[in-house]
Write a protein that holds these residues in place. Sequence first.
Motif, PDB file in Angstrom:
ATOM      1  N   THR A  91       0.824  -1.204   0.000  1.00 15.97           N
ATOM      2  CA  THR A  91       0.000   0.000   0.000  1.00 15.97           C
ATOM      3  C   THR A  91       0.865   1.264   0.000  1.00 15.97           C
ATOM      4  OG1 THR A  91      -0.172   0.112   2.417  1.00 15.97           O
ATOM      5  CG2 THR A  91      -1.878  -1.135   1.245  1.00 15.97           C
ATOM      6  N   ASN A 125      -3.342  -1.233  -4.157  1.00 12.94           N
ATOM      7  CA  ASN A 125      -4.802  -1.185  -4.199  1.00 12.94           C
ATOM      8  C   ASN A 125      -5.345  -1.310  -2.781  1.00 12.94           C
ATOM      9  OD1 ASN A 125      -7.457  -1.251  -5.052  1.00 12.94           O
ATOM     10  ND2 ASN A 125      -7.139  -2.849  -6.582  1.00 12.94           N
ATOM     11  N   ALA A 126      -4.764  -0.560  -1.862  1.00 18.05           N
ATOM     12  CA  ALA A 126      -5.167  -0.558  -0.456  1.00 18.05           C
ATOM     13  C   ALA A 126      -5.110  -1.983   0.102  1.00 18.05           C
ATOM     14  CB  ALA A 126      -6.535   0.082  -0.285  1.00 18.05           C
ATOM     15  N   ASN A 217     -16.043  -3.373  -6.644  1.00 22.32           N
ATOM     16  CA  ASN A 217     -16.101  -2.174  -5.815  1.00 22.32           C
ATOM     17  C   ASN A 217     -17.486  -2.006  -5.207  1.00 22.32           C
ATOM     18  OD1 ASN A 217     -16.085   0.837  -5.109  1.00 22.32           O
ATOM     19  ND2 ASN A 217     -13.989   0.503  -5.818  1.00 22.32           N
ATOM     20  N   ASP A 218     -17.526  -1.494  -3.976  1.00 22.07           N
ATOM     21  CA  ASP A 218     -18.801  -1.234  -3.275  1.00 22.07           C
ATOM     22  C   ASP A 218     -19.606  -0.113  -3.898  1.00 22.07           C
ATOM     23  OD1 ASP A 218     -17.663  -1.609   0.183  1.00 22.07           O
ATOM     24  OD2 ASP A 218     -18.675  -3.025  -1.162  1.00 22.07           O
ATOM     25  N   ASN A 220     -19.746   2.844  -2.856  1.00 22.06           N
ATOM     26  CA  ASN A 220     -20.499   3.419  -1.745  1.00 22.06           C
ATOM     27  C   ASN A 220     -19.777   4.520  -0.972  1.00 22.06           C
ATOM     28  OD1 ASN A 220     -21.249   2.834   1.504  1.00 22.06           O
ATOM     29  ND2 ASN A 220     -22.948   3.174   0.125  1.00 22.06           N
ATOM     30  N   HIS A 221     -18.514   4.239  -0.526  1.00 20.98           N
ATOM     31  CA  HIS A 221     -17.811   5.198   0.325  1.00 20.98           C
ATOM     32  C   HIS A 221     -16.322   4.913   0.221  1.00 20.98           C
ATOM     33  CE1 HIS A 221     -16.645   7.486   3.908  1.00 20.98           C
ATOM     34  NE2 HIS A 221     -17.851   8.043   3.849  1.00 20.98           N
ATOM     35  N   ILE A 222     -15.490   5.958   0.322  1.00 25.59           N
ATOM     36  CA  ILE A 222     -14.065   5.692   0.111  1.00 25.59           C
ATOM     37  C   ILE A 222     -13.337   5.167   1.346  1.00 25.59           C
ATOM     38  CG2 ILE A 222     -13.739   7.272  -1.841  1.00 25.59           C
ATOM     39  CD1 ILE A 222     -12.454   9.259   0.162  1.00 25.59           C
ATOM     40  N   PHE A 348      -9.900   0.364   1.800  1.00 31.34           N
ATOM     41  CA  PHE A 348     -10.192   1.754   1.480  1.00 31.34           C
ATOM     42  C   PHE A 348     -10.303   1.908  -0.028  1.00 31.34           C
ATOM     43  CE2 PHE A 348     -10.184   2.720   5.639  1.00 31.34           C
ATOM     44  CZ  PHE A 348      -9.331   3.685   6.163  1.00 31.34           C
ATOM     45  N   GLY A 349     -11.225   2.781  -0.433  1.00 26.67           N
ATOM     46  CA  GLY A 349     -11.498   2.938  -1.852  1.00 26.67           C
ATOM     47  C   GLY A 349     -12.670   2.059  -2.250  1.00 26.67           C
TER      48      GLY A 349
ATOM     49  N   LEU B 113      -3.783   6.946  -0.776  1.00 29.69           N
ATOM     50  CA  LEU B 113      -3.700   5.657  -1.459  1.00 29.69           C
ATOM     51  C   LEU B 113      -4.121   5.929  -2.893  1.00 29.69           C
ATOM     52  CD1 LEU B 113      -5.496   3.434   1.185  1.00 29.69           C
ATOM     53  CD2 LEU B 113      -3.127   3.140   0.450  1.00 29.69           C
ATOM     54  N   ASN B 115      -5.475   4.162  -5.187  1.00 29.05           N
ATOM     55  CA  ASN B 115      -6.709   3.545  -5.677  1.00 29.05           C
ATOM     56  C   ASN B 115      -7.965   4.262  -5.201  1.00 29.05           C
ATOM     57  OD1 ASN B 115      -5.934   2.258  -3.023  1.00 29.05           O
ATOM     58  ND2 ASN B 115      -8.046   1.543  -3.248  1.00 29.05           N
ATOM     59  N   ILE B 116      -7.826   5.250  -4.332  1.00 31.61           N
ATOM     60  CA  ILE B 116      -9.007   5.976  -3.858  1.00 31.61           C
ATOM     61  C   ILE B 116      -9.731   6.632  -5.043  1.00 31.61           C
ATOM     62  CG2 ILE B 116      -9.859   7.858  -2.396  1.00 31.61           C
ATOM     63  CD1 ILE B 116      -8.928   5.501  -0.741  1.00 31.61           C
ATOM     64  N   GLY B 119     -12.269   4.429  -6.261  1.00 30.38           N
ATOM     65  CA  GLY B 119     -13.444   4.460  -5.385  1.00 30.38           C
ATOM     66  C   GLY B 119     -14.343   5.640  -5.714  1.00 30.38           C
ATOM     67  N   ILE B 123     -18.153   5.250  -6.943  1.00 35.78           N
ATOM     68  CA  ILE B 123     -19.256   5.844  -6.180  1.00 35.78           C
ATOM     69  C   ILE B 123     -20.100   6.742  -7.086  1.00 35.78           C
ATOM     70  CG2 ILE B 123     -19.818   7.505  -4.336  1.00 35.78           C
ATOM     71  CD1 ILE B 123     -17.201   6.454  -2.938  1.00 35.78           C
ATOM     72  N   GLY B 129     -17.526  -2.934 -10.918  1.00 32.11           N
ATOM     73  CA  GLY B 129     -16.621  -3.819 -11.631  1.00 32.11           C
ATOM     74  C   GLY B 129     -15.284  -4.057 -10.955  1.00 32.11           C
ATOM     75  N   ASN B 131     -11.361  -3.771 -10.151  1.00 33.39           N
ATOM     76  CA  ASN B 131     -10.515  -2.584 -10.074  1.00 33.39           C
ATOM     77  C   ASN B 131      -9.094  -2.931  -9.679  1.00 33.39           C
ATOM     78  OD1 ASN B 131     -11.222  -1.838  -6.795  1.00 33.39           O
ATOM     79  ND2 ASN B 131     -12.852  -2.731  -8.001  1.00 33.39           N
TER      80      ASN B 131
END
Lengths: 364, 195
Positions: A91, A125-126, A217-218, A220-222, A348-349, B113, B115-116, B119, B123, B129, B131
């Motif tokens: 990370t 990727n976290a 990915n969710d 939804n929130h980071i 995260f992410g 980070l 990759n944020i 995200g 969102i 998909g 990532n």
Amino acid sequence: MNNIYITSGSCITPIGNNISSTKNALKNNLSGIKLHQEIGFNSEDFYVSKIDKITDNRFFSLLNLSCIELKNNCPSNILNSEKTIVLVSSTKGDINNFPTNPFEKIGPFLIKNLKLKNDPIIISNACISGVVAINHAAKLIKSNQFDHVIVFGIDIVSDFVLYGFQSLFALSNEITKPFDKNRNGINLGEACCSIILSKEKINQKYHALYLGGSSSNDANHISGPSRTGEGLYRSIIKTISIAKINISDIDYISAHGTGTIYNDEMESNAFDRLQLSDKDINSLKGYFGHTLGAAGILETIVCLFSMEEKLLFKSLGLENIGVSKPLKIIPNNFSKDINYVLKTASGFGGGNASLLLKTLNNEN
Amino acid sequence: MKIKAICKIDSNEIIVNEQVVYYNNSSSTDWKKIAYQQLNFDYPKFHKMDNLSKLAVLGVKYIEQAVDFSSFKDDEINMIFANKNSSYCSDIKHYTNYTKNNLVSPADFVYTLPNILIGEIAIMQKWYGENNFFIHDNFDMNFFLNQINLYFCENSKYCIFGWIESNEEEEKAIILFLEQDNKSNFDFNRLNNYL
């Protein structure tokens, strides 16, 4: 038969300085998490899981130790092959030397140390990096670009990360208690492990089969998971479809289980939606802490330990379950012949990832 | 592999499919905010994002003016990104906070980070998909194509790929919307016009 075999390469952790000592420590339920004084931003004490023997230049010292063990376990003709590539999951890389680029020296270091023919690929990727990297390795083999892929996972404990998690109130003030009703956060950890995926068995050590994996990915929130665990749910569905198995075939789940209120709750929701509530499950974060980019590699290696020894490890830190949906959390080490193992990760992410392993039988 | 759309962003202009869609003719250094306002897309979260995420989000939104993303399923588009300097623009903020300013800001830390940015896109677009984020020394499209190809499958034949950098020297992004296509070769000539 286009099998993808998976075996451990190296395992440098706070509870063991190689594969077999880490395995023994797990059998004895030893934890590397200790109280470190005055390490917080305002000199607070925090529980952290560190490797004592690395002192200077900690990132590359740790990576070096891992390379030394790997060279003992992986034949040099494989390491030096043109059909071999290394992936690195991390990370923050060598964050202690920031603002120097924390990743730029990793590739050259590994090329020189392991005498590699191909430039390593770095994945950041976290906390899902490790599982994603193993999945990426399998794709590289399936595509016939490479015969062997060695995946390193590494992160070190640093002020940079510690202070950051502290500011998010994500650090527990005690030893982490995944899935427990009194859980209140993570303990940071560090490790460097490597795992080897290959078209063939590469030595006499224990091998399992990698059947498939995916990420989702969710959306939804980071910095917090979806309450319903949508991304984890979708990833597991995809993974079992790729692996061509049924949900009911799964014998054991190695969860992400960081010990935060939100993560562990989310996982219980996702597993419940998937009818996995009655599967033996643990979190390993009570042994190692949260090793971030190393977690996916380290914890998949522990899955191999469980498969090899037919032994599931106690989910350390649990006294009373405290998540909304039922989970069959492993209360103490016990013997079990396991065939299909699901490893999950979230980060995260909004990333979620999973992979499926199977024990070798006579036909493989 | 087919390029369905391509977007280049830097502090001078934003180009989508060979057309200049935004030109920075103001003296304002907050050109990303103006580019966002020009989109007529109401998304207050934009202002809280770090530079890397803003660049990525602008890229996707400007490409969306040329591509109807609503025609795709919510997990049909993979998101794969890369750069050399990871989350440098946020790393330096967080690092400066605790080494010089005696404070730690969680709002800065969450962006440390790379990759944020994925995200933030997921969102905003409600994309579920695959990532991944690669740290790589240079913009090597051959290398990236090899990795992107690995993620195509029956249920996802599309990918948003981006190389996004934000550091003291420069801010730039190249974002491609790609489609799996075994019959056509990747159009390097077209890409080279943007580099």
